[in-house]
Motif scaffolding. Structure first.
Motif, PDB file in Angstrom:
ATOM      1  N   ASP A   8      16.677  38.229  59.688  1.00 14.12           N
ATOM      2  CA  ASP A   8      16.565  37.523  60.962  1.00 14.12           C
ATOM      3  C   ASP A   8      17.805  37.722  61.834  1.00 14.12           C
ATOM      4  O   ASP A   8      17.715  37.703  63.068  1.00 14.12           O
ATOM      5  CB  ASP A   8      16.345  36.030  60.727  1.00 14.12           C
ATOM      6  N   ALA A   9      18.960  37.921  61.202  1.00  9.74           N
ATOM      7  CA  ALA A   9      20.181  38.169  61.967  1.00  9.74           C
ATOM      8  C   ALA A   9      20.083  39.483  62.724  1.00  9.74           C
ATOM      9  O   ALA A   9      20.653  39.629  63.807  1.00  9.74           O
ATOM     10  CB  ALA A   9      21.399  38.179  61.046  1.00  9.74           C
ATOM     11  N   THR A  10      19.356  40.441  62.169  1.00  4.99           N
ATOM     12  CA  THR A  10      19.133  41.707  62.866  1.00  4.99           C
ATOM     13  C   THR A  10      18.382  41.471  64.171  1.00  4.99           C
ATOM     14  O   THR A  10      18.749  42.002  65.224  1.00  4.99           O
ATOM     15  CB  THR A  10      18.346  42.685  61.981  1.00  4.99           C
ATOM     16  N   ALA A  11      17.329  40.664  64.110  1.00  2.00           N
ATOM     17  CA  ALA A  11      16.560  40.363  65.316  1.00  2.00           C
ATOM     18  C   ALA A  11      17.431  39.685  66.365  1.00  2.00           C
ATOM     19  O   ALA A  11      17.352  39.996  67.564  1.00  2.00           O
ATOM     20  CB  ALA A  11      15.364  39.480  64.964  1.00  2.00           C
ATOM     21  N   ALA A  12      18.292  38.777  65.941  1.00  2.84           N
ATOM     22  CA  ALA A  12      19.179  38.084  66.870  1.00  2.84           C
ATOM     23  C   ALA A  12      20.170  39.061  67.500  1.00  2.84           C
ATOM     24  O   ALA A  12      20.481  38.965  68.698  1.00  2.84           O
ATOM     25  CB  ALA A  12      19.933  36.970  66.145  1.00  2.84           C
ATOM     26  N   ALA A  13      20.664  40.033  66.711  1.00  4.72           N
ATOM     27  CA  ALA A  13      21.607  41.018  67.235  1.00  4.72           C
ATOM     28  C   ALA A  13      20.941  41.918  68.263  1.00  4.72           C
ATOM     29  O   ALA A  13      21.512  42.193  69.326  1.00  4.72           O
ATOM     30  CB  ALA A  13      22.178  41.856  66.091  1.00  4.72           C
ATOM     31  N   LEU A  14      19.731  42.355  67.995  1.00  7.87           N
ATOM     32  CA  LEU A  14      19.021  43.221  68.946  1.00  7.87           C
ATOM     33  C   LEU A  14      18.784  42.489  70.256  1.00  7.87           C
ATOM     34  O   LEU A  14      18.937  43.063  71.348  1.00  7.87           O
ATOM     35  CB  LEU A  14      17.697  43.684  68.345  1.00  7.87           C
ATOM     36  N   GLU A  15      18.415  41.232  70.154  1.00  9.69           N
ATOM     37  CA  GLU A  15      18.176  40.444  71.367  1.00  9.69           C
ATOM     38  C   GLU A  15      19.467  40.268  72.157  1.00  9.69           C
ATOM     39  O   GLU A  15      19.470  40.350  73.393  1.00  9.69           O
ATOM     40  CB  GLU A  15      17.594  39.088  70.997  1.00  9.69           C
ATOM     41  N   ALA A  16      20.578  40.036  71.461  1.00  6.77           N
ATOM     42  CA  ALA A  16      21.859  39.838  72.139  1.00  6.77           C
ATOM     43  C   ALA A  16      22.311  41.118  72.844  1.00  6.77           C
ATOM     44  O   ALA A  16      22.830  41.071  73.967  1.00  6.77           O
ATOM     45  CB  ALA A  16      22.913  39.376  71.130  1.00  6.77           C
ATOM     46  N   HIS A  17      22.113  42.265  72.205  1.00  7.17           N
ATOM     47  CA  HIS A  17      22.447  43.542  72.841  1.00  7.17           C
ATOM     48  C   HIS A  17      21.612  43.740  74.109  1.00  7.17           C
ATOM     49  O   HIS A  17      22.129  44.154  75.150  1.00  7.17           O
ATOM     50  CB  HIS A  17      22.197  44.702  71.880  1.00  7.17           C
ATOM     51  N   ALA A  18      20.316  43.459  74.016  1.00  7.31           N
ATOM     52  CA  ALA A  18      19.429  43.638  75.171  1.00  7.31           C
ATOM     53  C   ALA A  18      19.812  42.700  76.313  1.00  7.31           C
ATOM     54  O   ALA A  18      19.718  43.073  77.493  1.00  7.31           O
ATOM     55  CB  ALA A  18      17.979  43.407  74.755  1.00  7.31           C
ATOM     56  N   THR A  19      20.247  41.504  75.967  1.00  4.97           N
ATOM     57  CA  THR A  19      20.687  40.561  76.992  1.00  4.97           C
ATOM     58  C   THR A  19      21.973  41.047  77.661  1.00  4.97           C
ATOM     59  O   THR A  19      22.174  40.875  78.864  1.00  4.97           O
ATOM     60  CB  THR A  19      20.903  39.168  76.380  1.00  4.97           C
ATOM     61  N   ALA A  20      22.843  41.683  76.871  1.00  2.00           N
ATOM     62  CA  ALA A  20      24.130  42.155  77.394  1.00  2.00           C
ATOM     63  C   ALA A  20      23.977  43.324  78.352  1.00  2.00           C
ATOM     64  O   ALA A  20      24.815  43.512  79.237  1.00  2.00           O
ATOM     65  CB  ALA A  20      25.052  42.540  76.236  1.00  2.00           C
ATOM     66  N   SER A  21      22.917  44.133  78.185  1.00  2.00           N
ATOM     67  CA  SER A  21      22.727  45.285  79.074  1.00  2.00           C
ATOM     68  C   SER A  21      21.271  45.700  79.142  1.00  2.00           C
ATOM     69  O   SER A  21      20.639  45.954  78.108  1.00  2.00           O
ATOM     70  CB  SER A  21      23.560  46.482  78.599  1.00  2.00           C
ATOM     71  N   ALA A  22      20.774  45.816  80.362  1.00  2.00           N
ATOM     72  CA  ALA A  22      19.424  46.329  80.560  1.00  2.00           C
ATOM     73  C   ALA A  22      19.362  47.832  80.337  1.00  2.00           C
ATOM     74  O   ALA A  22      18.273  48.412  80.329  1.00  2.00           O
ATOM     75  CB  ALA A  22      18.950  45.995  81.973  1.00  2.00           C
ATOM     76  N   ALA A  23      20.529  48.487  80.168  1.00  2.92           N
ATOM     77  CA  ALA A  23      20.561  49.927  79.904  1.00  2.92           C
ATOM     78  C   ALA A  23      20.541  50.234  78.415  1.00  2.92           C
ATOM     79  O   ALA A  23      20.647  51.404  78.025  1.00  2.92           O
ATOM     80  CB  ALA A  23      21.808  50.548  80.547  1.00  2.92           C
TER      81      ALA A  23
END
Length: 350
Positions: free
Chosen positions: A125-140
């Motif tokens: 589940d921490a992986t899912a949270a990390a992916l979401e945080a990266h996507a929030t940090a940059s739309a690129a």
């Protein structure tokens, strides 16, 4: 679940010696050919600075850089907070560079137009949270890289820490890997050529996920292949052939300036020119393109890592000379089109 070993590997990146590189000077050829640099890093480390200003300065040398893809290297990571979220700091850093570049701070090239971030895919589940945080940090954000290069010979190193053996087959890793395609993310794979068959199995198991093989798949010319580049080439070519019929795999063409390849260009009194490099590297470049085709291959600088062995102008001249006999459409794919497609550069956020 496989665990990465503790401690350093003994890896030391090649120093950048601008005075040494300046011993060989040549004009850029085919200056109108648009380039998307599919793989570079930015960092400021003790004794080594290569930030956006240094990278942008390369673009004044005559080659037409249209855009670049920033790939994680650990710089800018948060030093506090949950471990799985610390790499998001690098994504925020690269996003700031992308925004500044889009505003014209670094010339016409769109630096960091796409970002490949670091994440540990084994953490549930921490992986899912990390992916979401990266996507929030940059739309690129376009992809994820997790260091997977492993070799039984301790002399074969290409990073500050070692990956665990068998990571690509680890059920925990694959559970995290399965989250990438639904999130619209590709996977950048940094492995050695002795692991390509493992990557082929991963590709067949997750055919909907785009996999981008870094640096020709890491041809090993050190350790057991030291002084035996002919044998290394034959073994690499055999392994690479397993990717021929796997359409979800792309290959980055670059990274041969690292110690790993065994060419030892950095040890010379003078750096190589593009004519010599074209002769030296053509068998690898041509074999990779023949194996997967121009639509699945893309050139990369791997700067500043490869800058320890070759200068910017010479590097891109080398790639242009190797592909001089290719059609205009094939060269357009290799130098820009494939990277544009894989990293969806037309969708760059404003």
């Amino acid at each position: 679940m496989a665990k990465a070993p503790d401690g350093a590997t003994g890896y030391v990146p090649l120093p950048i010696r601008d005075d040494w590189l300046s011993l060989v000077s040549e004009p850029a050829i085919d200056p109108g050919l648009s380039i998307v640099d599919a793989h570079h890093h930015l960092w400021a480390r003790p004794g080594s600075r290569y930030m956006a200003e240094e990278y942008a300065a390369e673009c004044t040398a005559g080659h037409l850089l249209s855009a670049s893809v920033h790939v994680e290297c650990g710089y800018g990571a948060d030093l506090a907070g949950p471990l799985h979220l610390r790499p998001v700091g690098e994504t925020r850093f690269a996003e700031r560079v992308r925004t500044e570049a889009h505003a014209g701070r670094y010339g016409d090239g769109h630096l960091c137009a796409a970002l490949v971030a670091r994440a540990d895919l084994t953490q549930g589940d921490a992986t899912a949270a990390a992916l979401e945080a990266h996507a929030t940090a940059s739309a690129a954000l376009r992809g994820i890289r997790q260091f997977a290069a492993w070799h039984p010979d301790p002399r074969v190193v290409s990073g500050f820490t070692a990956a665990p053996r068998g990571l690509l087959s680890d059920p925990a890793f694959r559970a995290g890997f399965a989250r990438l395609a639904p999130a619209g993310l590709s996977f950048d794979a940094w492995i050695y050529h002795t692991q390509i068959e493992e990557l082929a199995d991963l590709s067949r198991s997750y055919s909907e996920t785009a996999i981008v093989l870094n640096h020709f798949g890491g041809p090993v010319g050190t350790g057991p292949f030291s002084g035996r580049l002919g044998e290394s080439f034959a073994d690499w070519r055999r392994c690479l052939a397993t990717l021929r019929d796997l359409p979800n795999v792309r290959v980055k063409l670059g990274g041969l300036g690292m110690r790993l390849g065994g060419f030892d260009l950095f040890a010379r009194d003078r750096p190589p020119g593009s004519d010599e490099l074209a002769r030296l590297w053509a068998p690898i470049v041509e074999t990779a393109i023949e194996t997967v085709g121009p639509a699945r291959a893309m050139f990369e600088s791997n700067f500043p890592v490869d800058k320890g062995s070759v200068g910017w102008t010479v590097l891109w001249n080398t790639f242009k000379k190797i592909t001089a006999s290719f059609s205009a459409d094939e060269r357009a794919r290799l130098f820009a089109g494939t990277a544009t497609e894989v990293y969806r550069l037309w969708a760059e956020a404003s």
